[in-house]
Write a protein that holds these residues in place. Structure first.
Motif, PDB file in Angstrom:
ATOM      1  N   GLY A  97       0.813  -1.220   0.000  1.00  0.00           N
ATOM      2  CA  GLY A  97       0.000   0.000   0.000  1.00  0.00           C
ATOM      3  C   GLY A  97       0.839   1.260   0.000  1.00  0.00           C
ATOM      4  N   PRO A 100       0.002   3.440  -5.100  1.00  0.00           N
ATOM      5  CA  PRO A 100      -1.390   3.099  -5.438  1.00  0.00           C
ATOM      6  C   PRO A 100      -1.492   1.998  -6.492  1.00  0.00           C
ATOM      7  CG  PRO A 100      -0.763   5.169  -6.467  1.00  0.00           C
ATOM      8  CD  PRO A 100       0.403   4.753  -5.619  1.00  0.00           C
ATOM      9  N   LEU A 112      -4.861  -6.529  -5.146  1.00  0.00           N
ATOM     10  CA  LEU A 112      -5.856  -5.877  -4.276  1.00  0.00           C
ATOM     11  C   LEU A 112      -6.717  -6.906  -3.529  1.00  0.00           C
ATOM     12  CD1 LEU A 112      -6.935  -2.912  -6.596  1.00  0.00           C
ATOM     13  CD2 LEU A 112      -5.985  -2.673  -4.288  1.00  0.00           C
ATOM     14  N   SER A 117      -3.357  -4.844   2.702  1.00  0.00           N
ATOM     15  CA  SER A 117      -2.706  -3.529   2.813  1.00  0.00           C
ATOM     16  C   SER A 117      -2.701  -2.768   1.485  1.00  0.00           C
ATOM     17  CB  SER A 117      -1.275  -3.712   3.311  1.00  0.00           C
ATOM     18  OG  SER A 117      -0.605  -4.661   2.502  1.00  0.00           O
ATOM     19  N   ALA A 118      -2.926  -3.468   0.369  1.00  0.00           N
ATOM     20  CA  ALA A 118      -2.915  -2.793  -0.943  1.00  0.00           C
ATOM     21  C   ALA A 118      -4.107  -1.847  -1.062  1.00  0.00           C
ATOM     22  CB  ALA A 118      -2.954  -3.835  -2.056  1.00  0.00           C
ATOM     23  N   THR A 119      -3.895  -0.732  -1.738  1.00  0.00           N
ATOM     24  CA  THR A 119      -4.942   0.291  -1.876  1.00  0.00           C
ATOM     25  C   THR A 119      -4.808   1.011  -3.220  1.00  0.00           C
ATOM     26  OG1 THR A 119      -5.812   2.349  -0.945  1.00  0.00           O
ATOM     27  CG2 THR A 119      -3.474   1.949  -0.628  1.00  0.00           C
ATOM     28  N   THR A 120      -5.910   1.604  -3.654  1.00  0.00           N
ATOM     29  CA  THR A 120      -5.849   2.397  -4.890  1.00  0.00           C
ATOM     30  C   THR A 120      -5.535   3.869  -4.581  1.00  0.00           C
ATOM     31  OG1 THR A 120      -8.230   2.744  -4.748  1.00  0.00           O
ATOM     32  CG2 THR A 120      -7.490   0.921  -6.135  1.00  0.00           C
ATOM     33  N   ILE A 121      -5.475   4.189  -3.283  1.00  0.00           N
ATOM     34  CA  ILE A 121      -5.222   5.582  -2.877  1.00  0.00           C
ATOM     35  C   ILE A 121      -3.722   5.848  -2.824  1.00  0.00           C
ATOM     36  CG2 ILE A 121      -5.527   7.268  -1.010  1.00  0.00           C
ATOM     37  CD1 ILE A 121      -7.972   5.498  -0.140  1.00  0.00           C
ATOM     38  N   ASP A 122      -3.301   6.993  -3.377  1.00  0.00           N
ATOM     39  CA  ASP A 122      -1.903   7.397  -3.277  1.00  0.00           C
ATOM     40  C   ASP A 122      -1.728   8.162  -1.971  1.00  0.00           C
ATOM     41  OD1 ASP A 122       0.668   8.209  -3.507  1.00  0.00           O
ATOM     42  OD2 ASP A 122       0.456   9.142  -5.488  1.00  0.00           O
ATOM     43  N   LEU A 123      -1.256   7.459  -0.943  1.00  0.00           N
ATOM     44  CA  LEU A 123      -1.154   8.045   0.397  1.00  0.00           C
ATOM     45  C   LEU A 123      -0.088   9.143   0.476  1.00  0.00           C
ATOM     46  CD1 LEU A 123      -1.434   4.740   2.484  1.00  0.00           C
ATOM     47  CD2 LEU A 123      -3.203   6.480   2.173  1.00  0.00           C
ATOM     48  N   HIS A 137      -5.439  11.760   4.169  1.00  0.00           N
ATOM     49  CA  HIS A 137      -5.017  11.325   2.828  1.00  0.00           C
ATOM     50  C   HIS A 137      -4.830  12.546   1.938  1.00  0.00           C
ATOM     51  CE1 HIS A 137      -7.027   7.199   3.624  1.00  0.00           C
ATOM     52  NE2 HIS A 137      -5.869   7.327   4.198  1.00  0.00           N
TER      53      HIS A 137
END
Lengths: 137, 110
Positions: A97, A100, A112, A117-123, A137
């Motif tokens: 994660g 993204p 995903l 822990s994987a996410t599409t959001i760029d933290l 975020h």
């Protein structure tokens, strides 16, 4: 051997050429690895392409005597070889994660489902706030 | 066979490798607002390389400068990583001179 008639008397441009090549090679690799890893259905194909490009570039280095070209290509070739390794490291970041995932990429879609822990959001896509802030975020 | 470029390439990789702990430790101890100073150090190294007549040394100093300039563009993202808990967060960082002015500038990120 590495000098030619274009070299100045008091200034040595080889360090400047090395610096510019290193900076722009790293910048290119940084962007290219993230982009290509995001859209490529496999990571082994880009890994092989970058490895081949890196080896080919270093081969030209070995047969080139021009001092500036030799320096620039030497740095570029090694950077391409390091980028080849970075495809695997970038995929690991997607799993954690830390980068993204692209849900339109079947490989990322599988990650995903398999890695919580994987996410599409760029933290990382925000400004620092000065304190620990996992929820922003 | 001319091995100069190949050896320079490997040396560059090792110097750029130094950039990772430089950014991590630099951000942890000083904070990302030191980025203009890190960039300035890098530019000074690159300018200094112009006046070094030995090719090997000139290249190494130039690449060290490029590493500092690149590192200066990585400090902001490293600060976010530390805030997210991916790296240890240090609340007691050493503030840079002219902090209030630097805060008004947008920190570079490539």
């Amino acid at each position: 051997m590495y000098r030619d008639q274009g070299r100045g008397i008091s200034m040595n441009f080889i360090g400047m050429v090395a610096a510019l090549t290193a900076f722009f090679s790293v910048w290119f690799g940084h962007v290219a690895v993230r982009k290509i890893e995001s859209i490529s259905p496999t990571i082994w194909i880009p890994t092989i392409i970058f490895t081949a490009l890196g080896i080919l570039t270093e081969y030209f280095v070995l047969i080139t005597d021009h001092w500036l070209l030799n320096t620039a290509l030497g740095i570029l070739g090694i950077t391409l070889l390091f980028d080849a390794l970075e495809f695997t490291r970038q995929q690991n970041r997607i799993k954690k994660g830390h980068a993204p995932a692209n849900p339109d990429n079947p490989r990322h879609a599988k990650i995903l489902t398999e890695y919580p822990s994987a996410t599409t959001i760029d933290l990382l896509e925000r400004e620092p706030v000065g304190y620990p802030s996992t929820m922003i975020h | 066979m001319n091995y100069f470029g190949l050896i320079i390439g490997v040396a560059t990789l090792l110097i750029i490798g130094l950039g990772f702990p430089l950014v991590i430790q630099g951000e942890r101890r000083f904070g990302y607002l030191w980025w203009p100073y890190m960039m300035l150090i890098g530019i000074m190294f690159i300018i200094a390389s112009l006046f070094i007549q030995n090719d090997w040394l000139s290249v190494l100093v130039g690449v060290l400068g490029a590493t500092f300039v690149w590192g200066s563009t990585e400090l902001k993202e490293q600060a976010v990583r530390a805030e997210l808990g991916w790296y240890p967060f240090n609340a007691n960082k050493i503030k840079p001179p002219l902090e209030n002015i630097i805060k008004k500038w947008r920190a570079p990120h490539l």
